[in-house]
Design an enzyme around this catalytic site. Structure first.
Site, mmCIF file in Angstrom:
data_model
loop_
_atom_site.group_PDB
_atom_site.id
_atom_site.type_symbol
_atom_site.label_atom_id
_atom_site.label_comp_id
_atom_site.label_asym_id
_atom_site.label_seq_id
_atom_site.Cartn_x
_atom_site.Cartn_y
_atom_site.Cartn_z
ATOM 1 N N ASN A 99 -33.425 -18.517 17.008
ATOM 2 C CA ASN A 99 -33.887 -19.900 16.009
ATOM 3 C C ASN A 99 -32.041 -20.424 16.010
ATOM 4 O OD1 ASN A 99 -36.245 -19.535 14.009
ATOM 5 N ND2 ASN A 99 -35.268 -18.094 13.500
ATOM 6 N N THR A 122 -42.292 -20.772 20.363
ATOM 7 C CA THR A 122 -43.125 -20.088 19.425
ATOM 8 C C THR A 122 -42.827 -20.751 18.532
ATOM 9 O OG1 THR A 122 -40.982 -18.490 18.465
ATOM 10 C CG2 THR A 122 -42.895 -17.550 19.729
ATOM 11 N N HIS A 154 -39.650 -25.714 12.860
ATOM 12 C CA HIS A 154 -39.753 -24.256 11.974
ATOM 13 C C HIS A 154 -39.015 -23.910 11.285
ATOM 14 C CE1 HIS A 154 -40.389 -19.927 12.118
ATOM 15 N NE2 HIS A 154 -39.071 -19.922 12.533
#
Length: 284
Positions: A99, A122, A154
């Site tokens: 992240n 992802t 995300h």
């Protein structure tokens, strides 16, 4: 009561009652597991893993911390990792999970100088699994009968194209379900888990396994990934979570879902958040 049964084929079946008592239903760790609660143990040759190279860099998200808050430290670690990787010619596919996912995917792709189909993250794959779980709980329909995707970052600006959601073959509007509740749940499940057990390693680990298996087995599945957009969805030069056809060549096709004007605007806003932080990463 038996905790589990093991068949002659090495198949373990965990009764639903036991899964509920253990709290398995509420965690990310079973988002990608079929509702029957079966776990398969297989003997497998390591040859299939020779194509899979694994390098790790990243830290766990802390309670109250957004994924974007992790940018500075992630870039710091990635600089060191990329320096170590530069002498090597990478022949395969690079999948990132660190992240903030979309910014990291962009940073690594640029750092390695590889094509967009070979370096991606992802992205909203885990968000989508959480979305489908939420829709299943709200509708009473099994996850395998639900088709839905989370798009964009995300993170907290992710969006859901409800116009493309189908539950048991019916459109989302056929059910009395709150869009706001579903979107909020999809965005917040990760933090809820972090506040409860300090990390979400099972969910992202299973998401990565799903994606890696798709590549290694050339499964040609449609799943969300954070890929560089070059005109798709009206976006350029930004990594963003969108549905993709994934196989042995990595991203083999980007699927463009038809969006309403409102959905397109929400996706645009999410991409602007990502672009802002991509710029920050490049200046770090």
């Amino acid at each position: 009561m038996e905790l589990a049964k093991v068949t002659s084929k090495g198949q373990i079946t965990i009764p639903i009652e036991i899964r509920k008592k253990l709290g398995i239903k509420n965690g990310d760790k079973i988002l990608f597991v079929e509702e029957s609660g079966r776990v398969y143990m297989m003997n497998s040759s390591m040859d299939a893993l020779r194509e899979a190279q694994r390098s790790f860099a990243g830290e766990a998200r802390k309670p109250g911390q957004t994924r974007l808050d992790m940018l500075g430290r992630s870039v710091e670690m990635l600089k060191e990792l990329l320096e170590q990787l530069k002498p090597y010619k990478i022949p395969g596919i690079v999948v990132t999970i660190t992240n903030p996912a979309d910014i990291v995917a962009d940073y690594v792709r640029k750092g390695l100088g590889l094509e967009r189909n070979r370096v991606f993250g992802t992205g909203t794959l885990l968000d989508t699994a959480r979305l489908i779980r939420t829709l299943s709980e709200e509708s009473g329909v099994g996850r395998r009968s639900i088709q839905a995707y989370s798009l964009g970052e995300h993170g907290d600006s992710s969006m859901i194209p409800f116009s493309s959601v189908t539950i048991g073959g019916l459109p989302f509007d056929a059910y009395d379900i709150s869009k706001e509740k579903v979107l909020e749940a999809t965005r917040q499940i990760g933090m809820t888990i972090i506040e409860g057990k300090k990390s979400t390693e099972f969910g992202i680990g299973r998401a990565l396994t799903e994606m890696a298996a798709c590549i290694l087995r050339d499964e040609k599945k449609i799943m969300p990934a954070s890929v560089l957009l070059q005109g798709e969805y009206g976006q350029h030069d930004v990594h963003c979570g969108v549905p993709c056809l994934i196989g042995k060549n990595g991203i083999e096709k980007i699927i463009e879902l038809p969006l309403t004007e409102e959905e397109q605007e929400m996706l645009n806003q999410s991409c602007e958040v990502i672009k802002k932080h991509i710029k920050m990463a490049s200046e770090n």
